[in-house]
Enzyme design. Structure first.
Site, mmCIF file in Angstrom:
data_model
loop_
_atom_site.group_PDB
_atom_site.id
_atom_site.type_symbol
_atom_site.label_atom_id
_atom_site.label_comp_id
_atom_site.label_asym_id
_atom_site.label_seq_id
_atom_site.Cartn_x
_atom_site.Cartn_y
_atom_site.Cartn_z
ATOM 1 N N LYS A 88 -37.863 -5.515 -24.671
ATOM 2 C CA LYS A 88 -37.525 -4.090 -24.702
ATOM 3 C C LYS A 88 -38.346 -3.316 -23.666
ATOM 4 C CE LYS A 88 -38.045 -4.010 -29.374
ATOM 5 N NZ LYS A 88 -37.904 -5.389 -29.862
ATOM 6 N N THR A 89 -39.664 -3.556 -23.660
ATOM 7 C CA THR A 89 -40.531 -2.868 -22.682
ATOM 8 C C THR A 89 -40.161 -3.303 -21.262
ATOM 9 O OG1 THR A 89 -42.263 -3.106 -24.339
ATOM 10 C CG2 THR A 89 -42.945 -2.278 -22.185
ATOM 11 N N THR A 182 -38.474 -2.265 -33.839
ATOM 12 C CA THR A 182 -38.028 -3.501 -34.485
ATOM 13 C C THR A 182 -37.301 -3.141 -35.789
ATOM 14 O OG1 THR A 182 -40.214 -3.574 -35.513
ATOM 15 C CG2 THR A 182 -39.887 -4.962 -33.578
ATOM 16 N N ARG A 241 -40.868 -13.961 -24.976
ATOM 17 C CA ARG A 241 -42.333 -13.828 -25.056
ATOM 18 C C ARG A 241 -42.954 -15.130 -25.543
ATOM 19 N NH1 ARG A 241 -44.159 -9.115 -28.552
ATOM 20 N NH2 ARG A 241 -43.703 -7.875 -26.724
#
Ligand code: ADE
Length: 360
Positions: A88-89, A182, A241
């Protein structure tokens, strides 16, 4: 594009994490969180070509960006939601880069006092992006300050007391808010309604993660075979990630214990040592499933009870462990608590008794 982060945000987030880690090894944890963040920032893709996966979202975003540029106005406010680690970032950073604007990063827990959110809004320049992580944790006052800022690009301030109270409207430059969460369900209706674009980020396929891993290995300057990348991808729970972290861990094994190349065999044996199985489940995930089966006959059992029995906090279980266990069908959420599926019994090599067979 320069990404300017709000230091308080990182300190607060770390504090949250450190609190729950204090009974483990706080120093080691704090250092590794910092290290992970530096590593993540180094390998973050900066443009759509390097950003793998989320294909349909990327296509829609490209169109929105082109349209905004053509109109010479900022993009609509965006809300990204989905489990942690799906980018998302990173995606917000890619948007800022494509728009050619700065992005200021903060997180809802660090916007505690009205002046925190007012300060950051007033620091924005025309067209800039404000990224608020964990936006579902925004308090009511901060939310109410955000409404006119998002809708009319203005700040409504009150001055004076009781009878002499005056409302002052301060114009703000036009900006784009990108919120990430989230837990989209915990966002208030009025806040959700002020986002023009709302997207759920999807888990990645093994093929997509294989590409992510090959790209990361290249940045780390480590050789990797197709089988090596695939082996790590399969155990990465659909999450880039995790794929990146595992690639780093396996590359350490490859350099120190093997010939410096991540082959399928090197990846498999390194991940076995790290106790990450072929589904990507780690010791906590397996302990959670085992607990429900052994102590609660397969469930349902409340999340607080599970957390206490495993000495984990509820948020870690809900945010880190559960999304993938639910997605892979090993765990189910019911109104009376968590329950394992028949697949979880098979996966752990356990037998369902007759009574349980009838229940499923
Ligand atoms: N690293 C984290 N997310 C990524 C993505 N979507 N593509 C490439 N590298 C990534």
């Amino acid at each position: 594009m320069a990404i300017i982060s709000d230091d308080k945000y990182f300190n607060n987030s770390d504090n949250d994490k450190k609190k729950s880690d204090t009974n483990k090894s706080p120093m080691v944890k704090a250092v590794s969180i910092e290290y992970d963040r530096t590593f993540e920032n180094t390998i973050r893709p900066k443009n759509f070509d390097d950003y793998i996966g989320q294909t349909s979202l990327k296509e829609t975003l490209k169109i929105s960006i082109e349209a905004a540029k053509l109109r010479n106005s900022p993009m609509d406010h965006l809300l990204f939601y989905g489990p942690p680690g799906l980018g998302k970032t990173t995606l917000a950073g890619v948007i800022a880069e494509q728009m050619g604007v700065e992005m200021k990063i903060t997180s809802a827990p660090s916007l505690e006092r009205p002046r925190d959110i007012i300060g950051i809004l007033m620091s924005l320049k025309g067209g800039e992006i404000l990224f608020i992580d964990e936006i579902h944790r925004l308090n009511k006052i901060a939310e109410e300050i955000l409404y006119p800022a998002m809708e009319d690009f203005s700040l409504d301030m009150t001055t004076g007391k009781s009878q002499t109270v005056k409302t002052l409207r301060i114009p703000l430059p036009k900006f784009t808010l990108i919120g990430a969460t989230t837990k989209a369900g915990e966002l208030s209706g009025p806040l959700r309604d002020r986002f023009g674009i709302i997207y759920r980020l999807q888990f990645y396929s093994t093929e997509e993660l294989t590409q992510v891993i090959k790209r990361t290995a290249k940045i780390l300057d480590i050789q990797i075979t197709e089988e090596g990348a695939k082996s790590i991808a399969k155990r990465s729970r659909g999450t880039p990630r995790i794929a990146n972290r595992l690639t780093k861990r396996v590359s350490d094994f490859a350099l120190i214990k093997y010939n410096g190349i991540i082959s399928g065999k090197v990846a498999d044996s390194s991940l076995d040592v790290l106790k990450i199985d072929e589904y990507g489940l780690d010791t906590t995930d397996r302990a959670l499933l085992n607990l429900i089966i052994e102590k609660y006959d397969g469930g349902p059992v409340g999340i607080e009870t599970i957390a206490a029995a495993l000495s984990e906090d509820v948020r870690t279980l809900e945010d880190i462990c559960e999304p993938y266990l639910l997605q892979s069908g090993l765990l189910q959420r019911t109104p009376r608590g968590r329950k394992v599926s028949p697949e979880a019994y098979r996966y752990l090599g356990k037998k369902l008794d007759n009574l349980q067979q009838n229940l499923f």
